[in-house]
Scaffold this motif. Structure first.
Motif, PDB file in Angstrom:
ATOM      1  N   MET A   1     -59.528 -38.530 -53.434  1.00 38.72           N
ATOM      2  CA  MET A   1     -58.383 -37.623 -53.338  1.00 38.72           C
ATOM      3  C   MET A   1     -57.201 -38.180 -54.144  1.00 38.72           C
ATOM      4  O   MET A   1     -56.995 -39.382 -54.199  1.00 38.72           O
ATOM      5  CB  MET A   1     -57.945 -37.457 -51.876  1.00 38.72           C
ATOM      6  N   VAL A   2     -56.464 -37.281 -54.739  1.00 41.03           N
ATOM      7  CA  VAL A   2     -55.252 -37.666 -55.458  1.00 41.03           C
ATOM      8  C   VAL A   2     -54.086 -36.848 -54.926  1.00 41.03           C
ATOM      9  O   VAL A   2     -54.156 -35.618 -54.851  1.00 41.03           O
ATOM     10  CB  VAL A   2     -55.395 -37.418 -56.982  1.00 41.03           C
ATOM     11  N   GLU A   3     -53.041 -37.532 -54.540  1.00 37.68           N
ATOM     12  CA  GLU A   3     -51.822 -36.864 -54.092  1.00 37.68           C
ATOM     13  C   GLU A   3     -50.904 -36.659 -55.290  1.00 37.68           C
ATOM     14  O   GLU A   3     -50.524 -37.616 -55.959  1.00 37.68           O
ATOM     15  CB  GLU A   3     -51.115 -37.695 -53.020  1.00 37.68           C
ATOM     16  N   VAL A   4     -50.571 -35.419 -55.568  1.00 37.10           N
ATOM     17  CA  VAL A   4     -49.637 -35.119 -56.654  1.00 37.10           C
ATOM     18  C   VAL A   4     -48.236 -35.106 -56.061  1.00 37.10           C
ATOM     19  O   VAL A   4     -47.911 -34.275 -55.223  1.00 37.10           O
ATOM     20  CB  VAL A   4     -49.954 -33.759 -57.303  1.00 37.10           C
ATOM     21  N   LYS A   5     -47.424 -36.045 -56.511  1.00 39.48           N
ATOM     22  CA  LYS A   5     -46.090 -36.208 -55.933  1.00 39.48           C
ATOM     23  C   LYS A   5     -45.007 -35.792 -56.928  1.00 39.48           C
ATOM     24  O   LYS A   5     -45.238 -35.754 -58.133  1.00 39.48           O
ATOM     25  CB  LYS A   5     -45.882 -37.672 -55.515  1.00 39.48           C
ATOM     26  N   LEU A   6     -43.836 -35.492 -56.396  1.00 42.50           N
ATOM     27  CA  LEU A   6     -42.686 -35.191 -57.246  1.00 42.50           C
ATOM     28  C   LEU A   6     -42.153 -36.493 -57.802  1.00 42.50           C
ATOM     29  O   LEU A   6     -41.727 -37.363 -57.044  1.00 42.50           O
ATOM     30  CB  LEU A   6     -41.589 -34.470 -56.447  1.00 42.50           C
ATOM     31  N   HIS A   7     -42.227 -36.644 -59.129  1.00 44.73           N
ATOM     32  CA  HIS A   7     -41.701 -37.851 -59.753  1.00 44.73           C
ATOM     33  C   HIS A   7     -40.414 -37.533 -60.502  1.00 44.73           C
ATOM     34  O   HIS A   7     -40.074 -36.364 -60.704  1.00 44.73           O
ATOM     35  CB  HIS A   7     -42.729 -38.464 -60.705  1.00 44.73           C
ATOM     36  N   ASP A   8     -39.713 -38.557 -60.899  1.00 39.66           N
ATOM     37  CA  ASP A   8     -38.431 -38.381 -61.585  1.00 39.66           C
ATOM     38  C   ASP A   8     -38.688 -37.863 -62.996  1.00 39.66           C
ATOM     39  O   ASP A   8     -39.177 -38.579 -63.855  1.00 39.66           O
ATOM     40  CB  ASP A   8     -37.683 -39.716 -61.650  1.00 39.66           C
ATOM     41  N   ILE A   9     -38.354 -36.591 -63.242  1.00 41.77           N
ATOM     42  CA  ILE A   9     -38.566 -35.990 -64.559  1.00 41.77           C
ATOM     43  C   ILE A   9     -37.253 -35.813 -65.309  1.00 41.77           C
ATOM     44  O   ILE A   9     -37.199 -35.152 -66.335  1.00 41.77           O
ATOM     45  CB  ILE A   9     -39.271 -34.625 -64.433  1.00 41.77           C
ATOM     46  N   LYS A  54     -60.492 -30.142 -57.803  1.00 38.76           N
ATOM     47  CA  LYS A  54     -60.146 -28.902 -57.131  1.00 38.76           C
ATOM     48  C   LYS A  54     -58.921 -29.099 -56.253  1.00 38.76           C
ATOM     49  O   LYS A  54     -58.691 -30.186 -55.733  1.00 38.76           O
ATOM     50  CB  LYS A  54     -61.313 -28.421 -56.261  1.00 38.76           C
ATOM     51  N   VAL A  55     -58.135 -28.027 -56.105  1.00 41.32           N
ATOM     52  CA  VAL A  55     -56.962 -28.076 -55.243  1.00 41.32           C
ATOM     53  C   VAL A  55     -57.444 -28.004 -53.797  1.00 41.32           C
ATOM     54  O   VAL A  55     -58.002 -27.003 -53.356  1.00 41.32           O
ATOM     55  CB  VAL A  55     -56.002 -26.905 -55.544  1.00 41.32           C
ATOM     56  N   LYS A  56     -57.243 -29.095 -53.073  1.00 39.33           N
ATOM     57  CA  LYS A  56     -57.698 -29.147 -51.683  1.00 39.33           C
ATOM     58  C   LYS A  56     -56.640 -28.629 -50.718  1.00 39.33           C
ATOM     59  O   LYS A  56     -56.938 -27.925 -49.746  1.00 39.33           O
ATOM     60  CB  LYS A  56     -58.067 -30.589 -51.299  1.00 39.33           C
ATOM     61  N   GLU A  57     -55.359 -28.962 -51.015  1.00 37.60           N
ATOM     62  CA  GLU A  57     -54.291 -28.571 -50.086  1.00 37.60           C
ATOM     63  C   GLU A  57     -52.974 -28.459 -50.828  1.00 37.60           C
ATOM     64  O   GLU A  57     -52.659 -29.281 -51.681  1.00 37.60           O
ATOM     65  CB  GLU A  57     -54.166 -29.609 -48.967  1.00 37.60           C
ATOM     66  N   LEU A  72     -46.736 -33.052 -53.071  1.00 37.17           N
ATOM     67  CA  LEU A  72     -46.639 -31.608 -53.227  1.00 37.17           C
ATOM     68  C   LEU A  72     -47.978 -30.915 -52.957  1.00 37.17           C
ATOM     69  O   LEU A  72     -48.027 -29.872 -52.324  1.00 37.17           O
ATOM     70  CB  LEU A  72     -46.153 -31.263 -54.630  1.00 37.17           C
ATOM     71  N   LEU A  73     -49.039 -31.503 -53.508  1.00 35.06           N
ATOM     72  CA  LEU A  73     -50.370 -30.958 -53.254  1.00 35.06           C
ATOM     73  C   LEU A  73     -51.392 -32.074 -53.372  1.00 35.06           C
ATOM     74  O   LEU A  73     -51.101 -33.159 -53.882  1.00 35.06           O
ATOM     75  CB  LEU A  73     -50.703 -29.790 -54.192  1.00 35.06           C
ATOM     76  N   VAL A  74     -52.614 -31.794 -52.883  1.00 38.41           N
ATOM     77  CA  VAL A  74     -53.681 -32.791 -52.875  1.00 38.41           C
ATOM     78  C   VAL A  74     -54.857 -32.252 -53.674  1.00 38.41           C
ATOM     79  O   VAL A  74     -55.271 -31.103 -53.494  1.00 38.41           O
ATOM     80  CB  VAL A  74     -54.121 -33.122 -51.437  1.00 38.41           C
ATOM     81  N   LEU A  75     -55.391 -33.107 -54.565  1.00 43.81           N
ATOM     82  CA  LEU A  75     -56.552 -32.749 -55.370  1.00 43.81           C
ATOM     83  C   LEU A  75     -57.791 -33.476 -54.877  1.00 43.81           C
ATOM     84  O   LEU A  75     -57.720 -34.664 -54.527  1.00 43.81           O
ATOM     85  CB  LEU A  75     -56.320 -33.118 -56.837  1.00 43.81           C
TER      86      LEU A  75
END
Length: 428
Positions: A1-9, A54-57, A72-75
């Motif tokens: 699983m990979v957690e997609v997080k909000l990073h400093d953009i 795949k987008v899990k959550e 933000l979401l989990v892959l």
């Protein structure tokens, strides 16, 4: 699983508002495929996928504002190919930022059976598509590497709805925008009702407006502001501009102001400085990057003209037009927003005659240019003449500079813009 997080953009970004998802739970995604759009205090940015899978959550619903580091979401990733962003958040954030900034050069992925194709399109283009209720997957892009452009959206709408003229397109856009019920990026007014009556009307306090409020509050409560008011006679400069127009050279007065500011800052570097309280030093910046306070539908934003001292007035004019257009279309990049050392605000065209502007922290000074109007002036020979007089307000950090220095600085600026004949020998 990979957690997609909000990073400093963006520079100093602490939070962002999730305004749109391009994917839903169960969708297959590829590396660098855009997942969602985030509204920061400075721009709208796409966050790309760090891995295939795949987008899990979906953890955070659109419309919510979250801080940097929030998942933000989990892959659900494809085995060993996954990029474990949670192990090295700083490295992953850097890679995501690079992917975001290099997106225009990416290559489109061919659509496969049972799978969505990888769409290349700017946030503004996607916004236009949503306003027209267009499935962007149905459009073939004509831009570089298959990138979908705004023109592609309009062409699709013309064919679908039988619209012929640009006027009809705008009218259709307005009708669709009014009919939409899903949350929008633009500020929405919502009615607050009780059982019997409408009590009030509210505007959501989030996104860029909330970030502007935070930054203004920080500046006002951190910096002891002093505002110095001055007048400048633009009669000769305006006459010079008219002479240039007769030579088919059209340069705005603000371009002259920016160049004169850069020259004056070199003589008074204390206003091109930032106070480092932690180390107890005043850092005199060696670059002269002028921020331009720009009004947009979503609030005030400050794109930056970098190395203004090294540009000609015509180059400054062209860059000013480019940045203003990008700001209005929400297309500014992180680079466009970074590195400002001094800020100007040209509010004169709106009718302003004076203000006490708030400094763009952590800078030391800001000048606001107000309305220029013709008025009788007593000249040196005691004759009365009609001159074009502009008022201006300079706010400065009294911890870093004093009033006498501010007066000397604005006097030097006045000398330059009141006497265009000095420019060939002064503005190099």
């Amino acid at each position: 699983m990979v957690e997609v997080k909000l990073h400093d953009i963006g520079e100093g970004m602490t939070e962002g508002e999730v305004i749109h998802y391009f994917v839903k739970v169960g969708d297959s995604v590829k590396v660098d495929q855009p997942l969602l759009e985030v509204q920061t205090d400075k721009m709208v940015a796409e966050l790309p996928s760090p891995a295939s899978g795949k987008v899990k959550e979906i953890v955070v619903d659109h419309g919510n504002t979250v801080s940097v580091g929030t998942t933000l979401l989990v892959l659900e990733t494809e085995g060993a190919k996954a990029v474990e962003t949670d192990k090295k958040p700083a490295e992953a954030a850097s890679k995501n930022t690079e992917a975001l900034q290099s997106q225009p050069q990416q290559t489109a992925v061919t659509e496969q059976k049972g799978e969505k194709k990888f769409i290349i399109a700017a946030p503004y283009t996607r916004k236009i598509a949503r306003e027209f209720r267009v499935d962007i997957n149905e459009i073939t892009g004509t831009g570089t590497n298959g990138r979908i452009t705004v023109e592609d959206i309009y062409k699709f709408v013309k064919q679908r709805d039988g619209i012929q003229s640009p006027k009809e397109i705008k009218e259709a856009s307005a009708e669709v925008t009014e009919a939409k019920t899903e949350p929008k990026q633009e500020i929405q007014k919502q009615e607050v009702r009780n059982i019997n009556e409408i009590k009030a009307e509210v505007i959501p306090f989030r996104g860029r407006r909330k970030q502007i409020a935070k930054k203004m509050t920080q500046s006002l409560y951190t910096i002891p502001h002093v505002t110095h008011f001055e007048e400048a006679d633009l009669t000769e400069l305006l006459a010079y501009r008219n002479d240039l127009k007769e030579m088919n050279i059209n340069v705005s007065a603000v371009a002259f102001f920016i160049k004169a500011i850069a020259v004056a800052l070199k003589q008074f570097p204390v206003f091109n400085a930032k106070l480092d309280e932690e180390n107890e030093v005043i850092r005199l910046e060696k670059e002269y990057n002028i921020g331009i306070a720009t009004d947009t539908e979503d609030g005030l934003i400050v794109p930056v003209i970098h190395h203004a001292d090294q540009l000609t007035v015509r180059q400054i004019h062209d860059k000013l037009k480019e940045l203003t257009k990008k700001a209005q279309e929400n297309k500014l990049t992180p680079t466009d927003m970074k590195g400002g050392t001094f800020t100007i605000s040209n509010v004169g065209p709106l009718g302003s005659i004076g203000a006490t502007p708030i400094i763009n922290h952590p800078e030391t000074g800001l000048i606001a240019f107000h309305k220029t109007k013709k008025m009788p002036v007593v000249m040196e020979n005691d004759e009365i003449a009609i001159r074009s007089i502009m008022t201006m307000s300079m706010a400065f950090d009294h911890r870093v500079a004093d009033g006498a220095t501010a007066v000397a600085f604005t006097n030097r600026f006045k000398q330059l813009i009141e006497n265009p004949k000095l420019w060939p020998i002064e503005l190099t």
